[in-house]
Design an enzyme around this catalytic site. Structure first.
Site, PDB file in Angstrom:
ATOM      1  N   SER A  58       0.861  -1.182   0.000  1.00 51.41           N
ATOM      2  CA  SER A  58       0.000   0.000   0.000  1.00 51.41           C
ATOM      3  C   SER A  58       0.894   1.228   0.000  1.00 51.41           C
ATOM      4  O   SER A  58       2.034   1.176   0.487  1.00 51.41           O
ATOM      5  CB  SER A  58      -0.838  -0.018   1.276  1.00 51.41           C
ATOM      6  OG  SER A  58      -1.234   1.282   1.616  1.00 51.41           O
ATOM      7  N   LYS A 104       2.393  -3.712   5.650  1.00 52.86           N
ATOM      8  CA  LYS A 104       2.442  -3.583   4.195  1.00 52.86           C
ATOM      9  C   LYS A 104       3.873  -3.456   3.667  1.00 52.86           C
ATOM     10  O   LYS A 104       4.177  -3.972   2.594  1.00 52.86           O
ATOM     11  CB  LYS A 104       1.584  -2.392   3.743  1.00 52.86           C
ATOM     12  CG  LYS A 104       0.075  -2.656   3.853  1.00 52.86           C
ATOM     13  CD  LYS A 104      -0.309  -3.959   3.180  1.00 52.86           C
ATOM     14  CE  LYS A 104      -1.739  -3.999   2.704  1.00 52.86           C
ATOM     15  NZ  LYS A 104      -2.080  -5.343   2.154  1.00 52.86           N
ATOM     16  N   TYR A 155      -0.784  -0.916   9.925  1.00 52.36           N
ATOM     17  CA  TYR A 155      -1.002  -1.285   8.523  1.00 52.36           C
ATOM     18  C   TYR A 155       0.260  -1.022   7.689  1.00 52.36           C
ATOM     19  O   TYR A 155       0.674  -1.846   6.872  1.00 52.36           O
ATOM     20  CB  TYR A 155      -2.186  -0.451   8.021  1.00 52.36           C
ATOM     21  CG  TYR A 155      -2.655  -0.703   6.623  1.00 52.36           C
ATOM     22  CD1 TYR A 155      -3.375  -1.849   6.301  1.00 52.36           C
ATOM     23  CD2 TYR A 155      -2.431   0.241   5.619  1.00 52.36           C
ATOM     24  CE1 TYR A 155      -3.841  -2.055   5.003  1.00 52.36           C
ATOM     25  CE2 TYR A 155      -2.895   0.049   4.333  1.00 52.36           C
ATOM     26  CZ  TYR A 155      -3.598  -1.102   4.027  1.00 52.36           C
ATOM     27  OH  TYR A 155      -4.060  -1.292   2.752  1.00 52.36           O
TER      28      TYR A 155
HETATM   29  P1  NAD Z   1     -11.970  -5.069   0.967  1.00 45.52           P
HETATM   30  O1  NAD Z   1     -12.269  -4.867   2.409  1.00 45.52           O
HETATM   31  O2  NAD Z   1     -13.053  -4.833  -0.016  1.00 45.52           O
HETATM   32  O3  NAD Z   1     -11.417  -6.536   0.714  1.00 45.52           O
HETATM   33  C1  NAD Z   1     -10.637  -7.247   1.642  1.00 45.52           C
HETATM   34  C2  NAD Z   1     -11.222  -8.628   1.766  1.00 45.52           C
HETATM   35  O4  NAD Z   1     -10.376  -9.430   2.611  1.00 45.52           O
HETATM   36  C3  NAD Z   1     -12.613  -8.644   2.397  1.00 45.52           C
HETATM   37  O5  NAD Z   1     -13.520  -9.294   1.540  1.00 45.52           O
HETATM   38  C4  NAD Z   1     -12.417  -9.389   3.698  1.00 45.52           C
HETATM   39  O6  NAD Z   1     -13.546 -10.173   4.076  1.00 45.52           O
HETATM   40  C5  NAD Z   1     -11.222 -10.249   3.380  1.00 45.52           C
HETATM   41  N1  NAD Z   1     -10.517 -10.695   4.592  1.00 45.52           N
HETATM   42  C6  NAD Z   1     -10.186  -9.948   5.669  1.00 45.52           C
HETATM   43  N2  NAD Z   1      -9.555 -10.696   6.573  1.00 45.52           N
HETATM   44  C7  NAD Z   1      -9.479 -11.952   6.065  1.00 45.52           C
HETATM   45  C8  NAD Z   1      -8.923 -13.162   6.532  1.00 45.52           C
HETATM   46  N3  NAD Z   1      -8.329 -13.231   7.727  1.00 45.52           N
HETATM   47  N4  NAD Z   1      -8.998 -14.257   5.752  1.00 45.52           N
HETATM   48  C9  NAD Z   1      -9.603 -14.190   4.539  1.00 45.52           C
HETATM   49  N5  NAD Z   1     -10.170 -13.064   4.046  1.00 45.52           N
HETATM   50  C10 NAD Z   1     -10.092 -11.952   4.802  1.00 45.52           C
HETATM   51  O7  NAD Z   1     -10.721  -4.139   0.641  1.00 45.52           O
HETATM   52  P2  NAD Z   1      -9.844  -3.927  -0.687  1.00 45.52           P
HETATM   53  O8  NAD Z   1      -9.663  -2.474  -0.823  1.00 45.52           O
HETATM   54  O9  NAD Z   1     -10.369  -4.705  -1.828  1.00 45.52           O
HETATM   55  O10 NAD Z   1      -8.448  -4.528  -0.192  1.00 45.52           O
HETATM   56  C11 NAD Z   1      -7.756  -5.581  -0.832  1.00 45.52           C
HETATM   57  C12 NAD Z   1      -6.280  -5.471  -0.496  1.00 45.52           C
HETATM   58  O11 NAD Z   1      -5.744  -4.295  -1.093  1.00 45.52           O
HETATM   59  C13 NAD Z   1      -5.970  -5.366   0.989  1.00 45.52           C
HETATM   60  O12 NAD Z   1      -4.791  -6.093   1.281  1.00 45.52           O
HETATM   61  C14 NAD Z   1      -5.720  -3.891   1.183  1.00 45.52           C
HETATM   62  O13 NAD Z   1      -4.920  -3.628   2.296  1.00 45.52           O
HETATM   63  C15 NAD Z   1      -5.056  -3.552  -0.117  1.00 45.52           C
HETATM   64  N6  NAD Z   1      -5.079  -2.131  -0.474  1.00 45.52           N
HETATM   65  C16 NAD Z   1      -6.220  -1.544  -0.888  1.00 45.52           C
HETATM   66  C17 NAD Z   1      -6.189  -0.193  -1.258  1.00 45.52           C
HETATM   67  C18 NAD Z   1      -7.401   0.496  -1.783  1.00 45.52           C
HETATM   68  O14 NAD Z   1      -7.259   1.664  -2.227  1.00 45.52           O
HETATM   69  N7  NAD Z   1      -8.564  -0.130  -1.791  1.00 45.52           N
HETATM   70  C19 NAD Z   1      -5.007   0.539  -1.148  1.00 45.52           C
HETATM   71  C20 NAD Z   1      -3.858  -0.102  -0.713  1.00 45.52           C
HETATM   72  C21 NAD Z   1      -3.910  -1.442  -0.389  1.00 45.52           C
END
Ligand code: NAD
Length: 297
Positions: free
Chosen positions: A152, A169, A165
């Site tokens: 991230s 990350k 976080y």
């Molecule tokens: P999101 O919350 O929509 O998706 C994350 C998913 O992970 C959820 O469906 C949740 O149920 C699942 N999850 C959580 N803990 C879990 C576990 N212990 N076992 C199995 N599943 C689990 O969020 P997102 O934005 O789609 O995030 C996806 C990834 O991208 C994450 O790692 C997040 O940190 C990273 N990320 C997202 C952004 C962004 O802008 N959305 C930015 C940087 C990093």
């Protein structure tokens, strides 16, 4: 040129929502067989639901693809072992692992409990290690594997309220850096994506007019490239809102000082020069720093 995934078996963690769901659907559209993992909890990691992963599996099957759901946690070694065993029993191999599952427990460090720090590290960093460990031997034995970590911009560059976080990350970038070296001889490539997308993770962090331009589909192309046959090894790509960038960890050439000048005062007076970015290096491994210190580069 077309990037296809026919005959490939992919595990995407946290694929019941957001980015993971988008990756899984596009991999399936392009021919991959999918393991859709998702615990189905809330954004802060509380709760579970058996349906989040199954809904995505149903979508894949409706489009003519093959998939099964795993509704357990990436932090549960028994669950992950069972998920991998099921995929191997069904399809005989595992080509792709996207470590995407994640949660947030945002608070300033002053107000953050160690329990919240540990939980975030556990899901992102240990969850990725547990899933990777479970597929590692299979990928090495079949001389093919593509693993994607999820970092991230917070991990790479920092953000108020996200010290847990950010630690997790950037830990994943460190994990990739060493793992990619170890996997290279067996054609197991490890890369990292830094996404920026409108999901439930960002819905209250960014304004609506910004989120509109940041659909998950703006991250999918980079993620799929990084798990494709032609993927590089040990790179970090940032993607979102139409932009694609690459993040590097560089090393300045710095200075060398004689033994009699070896003091904190020297470091203080030379600090600007040490940080000078002219001809900076992009080290391929951990030994470049000491080679530079020894004056060998
Ligand atoms: P999101 O919350 O929509 O998706 C994350 C998913 O992970 C959820 O469906 C949740 O149920 C699942 N999850 C959580 N803990 C879990 C576990 N212990 N076992 C199995 N599943 C689990 O969020 P997102 O934005 O789609 O995030 C996806 C990834 O991208 C994450 O790692 C997040 O940190 C990273 N990320 C997202 C952004 C962004 O802008 N959305 C930015 C940087 C990093």
């Amino acid at each position: 040129m077309t990037i296809g995934f026919e005959g490939r078996v992919a595990i995407v963690t946290g694929a019941g929502n957001g980015l993971g769901r988008a990756y899984a659907l596009e991999l399936a559209r392009r021919g991959a067989k999918l393991v859709v993992n998702d615990l189905g909890g809330a954004r802060d990691g509380t709760g579970t639901s058996g349906t989040a992963a199954q809904v995505v599996v149903d979508e894949i099957i409706a489009m003519g693809g093959e998939a099964f759901a795993n509704a357990g946690s990436v932090t549960d070694e028994n669950n992950v072992a069972a998920m991998v065993a099921e995929a191997k029993a069904k399809w005989g191999r595992i080509d792709i692992l996207i470590n995407n599952a994640g949660i947030l427990r945002d608070k300033s460090f002053a107000k953050m409990s160690i329990a919240d720090f540990r939980l975030v590290l556990d899901v992102h960093l240990m969850g990725s290690a547990i899933c990777t460990k479970a597929v590692w031997d299979t990928m090495r034995e079949q001389n093919y594997g593509r693993i994607l970590m999820t970092t991230s911009s917070t991990g790479l560059y920092g953000n108020f309220g996200q010290s847990n976080y950010g630690a997790a990350k950037l830990g994943l970038v460190g994990f990739m850096n060493s793992l990619g070296i170890e996997g290279a001889k067996n054609n197991v490539h490890v890369n990292t994506i830094a996404p920026a997308a409108a999901t439930r993770m960002t819905e209250d962090i960014l304004p609506a007019e910004v989120l509109e331009k940041m659909g998950s589909e703006t991250v999918v192309p980079a993620a799929l490239f990084l798990v494709s046959e032609g993927a590089p090894n040990r790179t970090t790509l940032a993607a979102g809102a139409g932009g694609f960038q690459r993040a590097y960890i560089t090393l300045t050439r710095g200075v060398r000082v004689d033994a009699d000048a070896m003091s904190p005062e020297t470091v203080a007076t030379q600090f600007e020069k040490i940080g000078g970015r002219e001809n900076e290096l992009l080290p391929e491994n951990a030994f470049v720093q000491s080679a530079l210190g020894l004056g060998k580069l």
